[in-house]
Design a protein around this motif. Structure first.
Motif, mmCIF file in Angstrom:
data_model
loop_
_atom_site.group_PDB
_atom_site.id
_atom_site.type_symbol
_atom_site.label_atom_id
_atom_site.label_comp_id
_atom_site.label_asym_id
_atom_site.label_seq_id
_atom_site.Cartn_x
_atom_site.Cartn_y
_atom_site.Cartn_z
ATOM 1 N N LEU A 77 -48.176 -45.335 6.024
ATOM 2 C CA LEU A 77 -46.890 -46.006 5.897
ATOM 3 C C LEU A 77 -45.951 -45.553 7.012
ATOM 4 O O LEU A 77 -45.265 -46.372 7.630
ATOM 5 C CB LEU A 77 -46.289 -45.709 4.517
ATOM 6 N N PHE A 78 -45.936 -44.267 7.307
ATOM 7 C CA PHE A 78 -45.125 -43.745 8.405
ATOM 8 C C PHE A 78 -45.559 -44.368 9.732
ATOM 9 O O PHE A 78 -44.740 -44.840 10.516
ATOM 10 C CB PHE A 78 -45.242 -42.218 8.466
ATOM 11 N N ARG A 79 -46.873 -44.382 9.982
ATOM 12 C CA ARG A 79 -47.395 -44.959 11.232
ATOM 13 C C ARG A 79 -47.092 -46.442 11.328
ATOM 14 O O ARG A 79 -46.733 -46.956 12.391
ATOM 15 C CB ARG A 79 -48.914 -44.741 11.331
ATOM 16 N N ALA A 80 -47.232 -47.148 10.229
ATOM 17 C CA ALA A 80 -46.982 -48.602 10.228
ATOM 18 C C ALA A 80 -45.520 -48.897 10.515
ATOM 19 O O ALA A 80 -45.205 -49.787 11.312
ATOM 20 C CB ALA A 80 -47.389 -49.209 8.886
ATOM 21 N N ARG A 81 -44.623 -48.174 9.873
ATOM 22 C CA ARG A 81 -43.187 -48.401 10.098
ATOM 23 C C ARG A 81 -42.804 -48.082 11.542
ATOM 24 O O ARG A 81 -42.031 -48.814 12.156
ATOM 25 C CB ARG A 81 -42.361 -47.562 9.133
ATOM 26 N N ARG A 82 -43.337 -46.989 12.063
ATOM 27 C CA ARG A 82 -43.047 -46.626 13.447
ATOM 28 C C ARG A 82 -43.595 -47.687 14.402
ATOM 29 O O ARG A 82 -42.914 -48.110 15.342
ATOM 30 C CB ARG A 82 -43.648 -45.253 13.769
ATOM 31 N N ALA A 83 -44.802 -48.155 14.151
ATOM 32 C CA ALA A 83 -45.401 -49.181 15.007
ATOM 33 C C ALA A 83 -44.600 -50.482 14.928
ATOM 34 O O ALA A 83 -44.362 -51.130 15.953
ATOM 35 C CB ALA A 83 -46.854 -49.426 14.605
ATOM 36 N N LEU A 84 -44.179 -50.866 13.720
ATOM 37 C CA LEU A 84 -43.371 -52.086 13.567
ATOM 38 C C LEU A 84 -42.052 -51.976 14.318
ATOM 39 O O LEU A 84 -41.638 -52.921 14.986
ATOM 40 C CB LEU A 84 -43.093 -52.367 12.093
ATOM 41 N N ARG A 85 -41.384 -50.833 14.194
ATOM 42 C CA ARG A 85 -40.126 -50.638 14.933
ATOM 43 C C ARG A 85 -40.357 -50.793 16.428
ATOM 44 O O ARG A 85 -39.586 -51.443 17.122
ATOM 45 C CB ARG A 85 -39.535 -49.258 14.638
ATOM 46 N N GLY A 86 -41.439 -50.205 16.928
ATOM 47 C CA GLY A 86 -41.748 -50.312 18.351
ATOM 48 C C GLY A 86 -42.050 -51.739 18.773
ATOM 49 O O GLY A 86 -41.560 -52.211 19.799
ATOM 50 N N LEU A 87 -42.849 -52.423 17.984
ATOM 51 C CA LEU A 87 -43.198 -53.809 18.307
ATOM 52 C C LEU A 87 -41.973 -54.712 18.268
ATOM 53 O O LEU A 87 -41.786 -55.565 19.146
ATOM 54 C CB LEU A 87 -44.261 -54.335 17.343
#
Length: 187
Positions: free
Chosen positions: A163-173
């Protein structure tokens, strides 16, 4: 299955069908045909095992667990057996269809919302399968991390890290998409 039990199943399913389809669509990176197949498989499994549902108030989590695990099984199968897809159209028909294709025009008053949804959907679809399922079940469907862990049959700590990785990746994208839009607007 008795007719009354089948009716009960249908009533419970109808309460959750829209959400299940939305989740299936996200699990399948927006590919509607794959989402429909996934949902059909999951509903069939749920129907076959409806007698296993002890508490009808837990039906939502039960349905989502079946959907998530059906998706995991499909992903595992796909990884084991890489399929070669044959195009539905021959080269000439494909070129003709591509030449005739025109994007759908979105009315101006909906453009901003549609663009934001498209960007978010595209960003979600770019995530890896394992983190996409976690963020969808947690942030969109509202399940607690413990429930998501049970649904996906993974440790709760793995859910938290994905969940942490997904949220960080979404913010970046999403941030890179905004920067691209600002550059395009300045041209």
């Amino acid at each position: 299955m008795k007719p009354s039990t089948a009716r009960e199943f249908e009533e419970l399913l109808s309460e959750h069908l829209d959400g299940l389809y939305s989740s299936a669509l996200r699990f399948c990176a927006g590919r509607s045909a794959d989402a429909e197949d996934l949902l059909q498989d999951a509903v069939f499994r749920a129907f076959r095992h409806f007698d296993d549902l002890r508490d009808p108030t837990a039906a939502r989590a039960w349905f989502y667990t079946i959907l998530a695990r059906t998706n995991l099984n499909r992903l595992r199968t796909r990884r084991r057996r890489a399929e070669t897809l044959a195009p539905d159209l021959d080269d000439d028909a494909f070129e003709a269809a591509l030449a005739e294709w025109r994007p759908v025009q979105v009315p101006d008053e909906y453009a901003d919302g549609a663009l934001a949804r498209q960007r978010l959907t595209a960003a979600l679809d770019r995530l890896d399968d394992d983190v996409r399922a976690v963020i969808w079940l947690s942030d969109v469907e509202g399940f607690r991390q413990r429930e998501v862990a049970d649904m996906l049959d993974i440790p709760e700590g793995t859910v938290a890290s994905r969940l942490f990785r997904a949220r960080r990746a979404l913010r970046g994208l999403l941030a890179s998409g905004r920067a691209d839009m600002r550059r395009a607007e300045s041209i």
